[in-house]
Each structure stands twice: as C-alpha cells, then as structure tokens.
Design a protein around this motif. Structure first.
Motif, PDB file in Angstrom:
ATOM      1  N   ARG A   1       0.747  -1.098  -0.020  1.00 55.87           N
ATOM      2  CA  ARG A   1      -0.069   0.100   0.090  1.00 55.87           C
ATOM      3  C   ARG A   1       0.769   1.114  -0.108  1.00 55.87           C
ATOM      4  O   ARG A   1       0.555   2.341  -0.690  1.00 55.87           O
ATOM      5  N   HIS A   2       1.854   1.379   0.757  1.00 51.84           N
ATOM      6  CA  HIS A   2       2.585   2.261   1.010  1.00 51.84           C
ATOM      7  C   HIS A   2       3.595   2.541  -0.388  1.00 51.84           C
ATOM      8  O   HIS A   2       3.793   3.805  -0.718  1.00 51.84           O
ATOM      9  N   ILE A   3       3.984   1.633  -0.924  1.00 54.11           N
ATOM     10  CA  ILE A   3       4.763   1.731  -2.212  1.00 54.11           C
ATOM     11  C   ILE A   3       3.783   2.436  -3.189  1.00 54.11           C
ATOM     12  O   ILE A   3       4.248   3.353  -4.036  1.00 54.11           O
ATOM     13  N   GLU A   4       2.753   1.796  -3.320  1.00 54.45           N
ATOM     14  CA  GLU A   4       1.914   2.411  -4.321  1.00 54.45           C
ATOM     15  C   GLU A   4       1.335   3.875  -4.316  1.00 54.45           C
ATOM     16  O   GLU A   4       1.202   4.555  -5.253  1.00 54.45           O
ATOM     17  N   ALA A   5       1.072   4.054  -2.972  1.00 53.13           N
ATOM     18  CA  ALA A   5       0.670   5.485  -2.550  1.00 53.13           C
ATOM     19  C   ALA A   5       1.964   6.452  -2.712  1.00 53.13           C
ATOM     20  O   ALA A   5       1.784   7.614  -3.423  1.00 53.13           O
ATOM     21  N   ALA A   6       3.042   5.999  -2.517  1.00 54.72           N
ATOM     22  CA  ALA A   6       4.196   6.913  -2.894  1.00 54.72           C
ATOM     23  C   ALA A   6       4.329   6.973  -4.492  1.00 54.72           C
ATOM     24  O   ALA A   6       4.600   8.147  -4.621  1.00 54.72           O
ATOM     25  N   ARG A   7       4.342   6.174  -5.130  1.00 52.30           N
ATOM     26  CA  ARG A   7       4.547   5.989  -6.537  1.00 52.30           C
ATOM     27  C   ARG A   7       3.545   7.114  -6.929  1.00 52.30           C
ATOM     28  O   ARG A   7       3.912   7.779  -8.056  1.00 52.30           O
ATOM     29  N   LEU A   8       2.191   7.015  -6.628  1.00 50.22           N
ATOM     30  CA  LEU A   8       1.403   8.122  -7.064  1.00 50.22           C
ATOM     31  C   LEU A   8       1.666   9.355  -6.860  1.00 50.22           C
ATOM     32  O   LEU A   8       1.465  10.423  -7.681  1.00 50.22           O
ATOM     33  N   ALA A   9       2.116   9.616  -5.437  1.00 55.85           N
ATOM     34  CA  ALA A   9       2.402  10.960  -5.066  1.00 55.85           C
ATOM     35  C   ALA A   9       3.669  11.623  -5.968  1.00 55.85           C
ATOM     36  O   ALA A   9       3.640  12.810  -6.398  1.00 55.85           O
TER      37      ALA A   9
END
Length: 533
Positions: free
Chosen positions: A289-297
C-alpha cells in the motif's frame, strides 16, 4: 516498552529542553544555547551551523534550508523558505542555444544562489533572542580547531572521493593523498572559519556581498556558470504560509512548494483510508500500500511541483479528500500497477542525497523543525577556495524542458526535496520531526508517522525500524526487511533490491503537554543523538 535484551536505545527524556541532531556535538551546541537563554530557534541555527562544519558532505553555508517554527502559546506555525534562486541569466533560451538538454549535478549550472545564511539571519531577527554573532561561535571554533570525523561521515565522504577529486580546490581541502579521511581524523577548515567569522561580524551581507561573494562567483564563472555578484546581493529568504492537512486527530504541517512537503500530505491522506495491516509493520500488505501511494504522489510531484512564484502549483486540488480518495481507489491490493495513470488522473491540471535535519524544543514549548542541505553528497563538489564554501547543487532539481512547470528560469527556485515536518494537535505543536535522505524524505516521514500511530512503536523504535523506498522502477530495501516480505512483494509485481547504504536518517521530539515532559529520538543510521535536560 522495548525489549532490553535486544540492541537499540531508549528515547531521550527531559523537561527544560530537548535537541535531536545527526551529530553529538551539534546536539550539545543546541543545548548550550538553550542553557544560555536562547530559544528553540536560536538553538536550531547554532546546531545547523555546527553541522555545516562537521558534516561537510551533507550541509553548509553553501546550501539551502527550510524551517517550521511554532512559538508556544500563539497557535501559529511560521514557515521559512530559505531555498535559493537561479541566476538572472539562466534562461531556457540560453541552455537551448548551448545545446544542453539536461543538467549535470557537478556543473556550475546546478548551483543556485545559496539561501541558508539569508534564512538564518531572517529567522534570528524575527523570532530569536540571539544574533548570528553569538550563534555561529561553536561552528567557528570547530572549523578552526578541527573535529574528529565520525564513522558514518567517513563512509559517505569516501563514497564521494571521485567527485571531490574532479575539482582541484575540493581535492586539496577534502582529500588527503587522494583519499577521504578515516574515522577519528581531525579535520580543520580555516578558510570556512574565516568566512563564518565574517558572517558573525557583518551578518548575511558578509556572505552575499564583498570578498566571500566575489570568491564564490569567480569560482562559478571559471566553471562556466552564469552567476554574478548582483545575483548573490539580491538573494532572499521568505516567510511563507505553511500547508497542512488533518490526519488521525492531528494536523500535519509542511512548508509549501517549491518544497516537497506536499507529498507527505498526499501519501498520508491516501494511506489514512486503509486500516493498519493485520500482519504488522513488516508485512507485504503494509508495504505494498505504501509503495503504491508513494508512486502516485511522486508521479504528481514530477508533473506539478515547481516554484509557485512563477507557475501555479495546484496544492489544494492535490491534497483534497476527493482526489486522494480517487488515488486510493486505483491501488489494487493484489498487484502492483504496471503503469501509473496520468498525473492528476487526467491531463495536466490547469494553470537522493544528503541533508541534515534537526529539531529543538525549549522549556517554554517553542518548537523548531529545521533542515539544511547541500543536496547530493558534497553538493556540486565545487569549492570556492578562498572562502571555504562548498556549493550545493539544488539547481539539478530543475528541468531543461520548455513549458514544464519546473523548467529553469531566471530568479526561479527549483523543485526541492528537503522538508521539515511538524505535527499539531488542538492548536499546539506536539512533534517537530523530519527524515533526511534526498528524494526519500516524503516516504520516510510517512513511514515514521505510520510506525508511530498505526503500529504502536515508541519514538525511537519508529525511527529505528527497517525501511524501503520505491525509486526508478524498483524498490530499494534495507537489510532489516524480511526475505519473506520481499518474496511476497515480488509476487505482487514489485522489483525489490537490497541497498548498501541505509535510507535516510531522522530526528523527532514529542511534546507531552499533559506531563510537561519532552521525548527525543535520533536515527541510528547517522552519528547523532537526542539529548534533553
């Protein structure tokens, strides 16, 4: 309560003052200022100046800074943008005429006008109790008398040998028989000491005008730079309005663009819609979850983040609950996104690295979150020899792409990675915090906050815990992340790779208003410590 059979350390505790920095001598300098009647801001400036001497690869007067300062009892948070601007001649027309399509991090063109000294003076004049004449004395002494090189500093110094060797003046001052100094080597910087004395005597004018400015300009011009003494004389530091978002009953406060604090608000807002991972903080569920959220940001950062004085940066849109909810919905729990959706989930919206972070809280409750940086290790690697000033390479954050919001332009500030953080509750500061590490910083801050609030770690544990970071199509992973977690992440479509050096380094101070005590923590990935009294 931590397991005292295992390696680690407890948080530091105090009541009358607390400082957390990446070097013990800087922490001591901050506490000395507090004991001598200075406030948290005074102490932070003194510590930052010391770090510029004893962590020369990370920070210095040739760099930039940002600050968040919360004066006790006011309900205010004051934000300072001490990032420098491009020279007046740095137009995209010039770069195109020269056939340049990308900046070189060791080129004079990567050097914007350093903003730290101007910011220190503005902060001290507006909110401090002491002047630079007093606050710079510990740094002056250390530059003159020398200071033993610490272990992490020696490791990072050695990794920058080739960069230092490429500049004749850097090679003479920072290498010894062609090699970096080992741990314990007493390193002296007499030229820097003289420059610090001039600033202590004359204020920021002693840096931005006269012989020091002339020395920096001469070196940059000799390397092909467009800088002039007028560019230095016109340098500014600006008080700005912080940006903030509600989060778990608190407010996260950040400096606005051109800094990257926007990403912390975005990542935290995306993740707040998920419950903590049942399998715990080291599980693939949590990290996916954290990886994907960071990639989007980070994708949105690269599309929109720039100097708001010259282009519109859609902060309100990017941090709105509706937008963050839409980002959350594109995260698939079963697999990594092969391709990210377009920035903004539509067309463009309408019109790593070295740093030091420190925080100080004084006995009155004034809280300072402070970050100072050369960007990459030893910045540009370009040393102005007469003044001893190592020049940063923050201009490397610009793009040479006409029409991009972050395209280089005269008097423009580049995208910046350094971000002090502050947590506020009911109008009072409860925690200045930050995580160093170039582009890693928004990921680091949100990892630290989740460790603290979602997974019940204490302040020191939340900094100690293993980290990872999605970057350049892979996931950089510290050795503490379990192999089983990496296998699970790989099955989800991520590409984990172990990194040799750890990710970042942080500091934090928790203000326990109920008990009147202070709790400090400092990252073991650096050489520093938190101390209180």
């Amino acid at each position: 309560m931590r397991d005292f059979h295992r390696p680690g350390r407890s948080p530091a505790r105090g009541t009358r003052g607390m400082a957390a920095t990446s070097m013990p001598v800087a922490t001591l300098a901050a506490l000395d200022v507090l004991r001598a009647g200075g406030n948290a801001l005074d102490a932070a400036i003194a510590a930052a100046a010391v770090l510029g001497v004893v962590e020369p690869h990370s920070t210095g007067i040739g760099g930039d800074c940002f600050c968040l300062y919360a004066p006790a009892g006011t309900g205010e948070v004051i934000a300072m943008n001490g990032s420098g601007k491009a020279p007046a001649a740095a137009s995209i027309d010039w770069f195109e005429a020269e056939g340049l399509t990308a900046l070189d991090p060791t080129s004079a063109h990567s050097v914007t006008i350093p903003g730290a000294v101007r910011a220190w003076e503005a902060l001290a004049n507006a909110h401090g109790r002491k002047g630079l004449d007093e606050l710079l004395q510990p740094a002056i002494r250390l530059a003159e008398e020398g200071h033993p090189v610490h272990d992490r500093v020696a490791t990072d110094w050695a990794a920058a040998t080739a960069k230092l060797a490429a500049d004749p003046d850097s090679r003479v001052r920072f290498l010894f028989d062609g090699t970096a100094p080992p741990p314990g080597f007493v390193f002296r910087q007499p030229e820097l000491a003289a420059t610090l004395r001039r600033i202590a005597r004359e204020g920021s004018k002693g840096f931005y005008e006269g012989p020091v400015a002339a020395d920096m300009v001469a070196k940059l011009r000799a390397r092909g730079g467009l800088h002039t003494e007028e560019d230095f004389a016109n340098a500014t530091a600006e008080f700005v309005t912080p940006i903030r978002s509600r989060w778990k009953g608190h407010e996260i406060v950040q400096c606005p663009p051109n800094g990257s604090g926007l990403l912390v608000l975005m990542i935290a807002g995306i993740l707040e819609g998920f419950a903590p991972a049942e399998a715990g903080p080291m599980s693939a569920e949590r990290w996916h979850r954290h990886i994907e959220a960071a990639r989007l940001a980070y994708r949105d950062r690269d599309a929109f983040l720039a100097d708001p004085a010259q282009v519109e940066v859609p902060v309100a849109r990017l941090t709105s609950p509706d937008y963050l909810s839409a980002l959350r919905e594109v995260i698939d729990p079963a697999r990594a996104m092969r391709e990210l959706p377009p920035a903004g989930l539509a067309a463009r919206l309408p019109a790593h690295a070295d740093t030091v972070y420190l925080c100080v809280v004084d006995g009155e409750g004034n809280a300072c979150s402070f970050i100072n940086s050369l960007f990459q290790s030893f910045g540009s690697g370009i040393l102005a020899p007469g003044s001893g000033v190592m020049l940063h390479n923050r201009g490397y954050g610009f793009r040479l792409e006409r029409g991009h919001p972050n395209c280089i332009a005269p008097g423009k500030r580049p995208l910046h990675t350094i971000i002090p953080g502050l947590l506020v509750k009911d109008g009072r500061a409860v925690m200045p915090f930050g995580v160093m590490g170039g582009h890693y910083q928004p990921m680091g801050q949100t990892t630290f906050l989740a460790n603290l609030f979602d997974y019940g770690m204490d302040l020191q544990e939340a900094l100690d815990a293993p980290r990872l970071f999605p970057w350049a199509g892979k996931v950089q992973v510290e050795r503490g992340i379990p192999d089983a977690t990496l296998d699970a992440l790989a099955r989800l479509g991520h590409v984990p790779e172990r990194v040799e050096l750890p990710l970042g380094g942080g500091q934090a101070i928790w203000i326990d208003h109920a008990s009147g005590s202070l709790v400090g923590a400092s990252d073991p990935r650096k050489d520093g410590c938190a101390m209180g009294f």
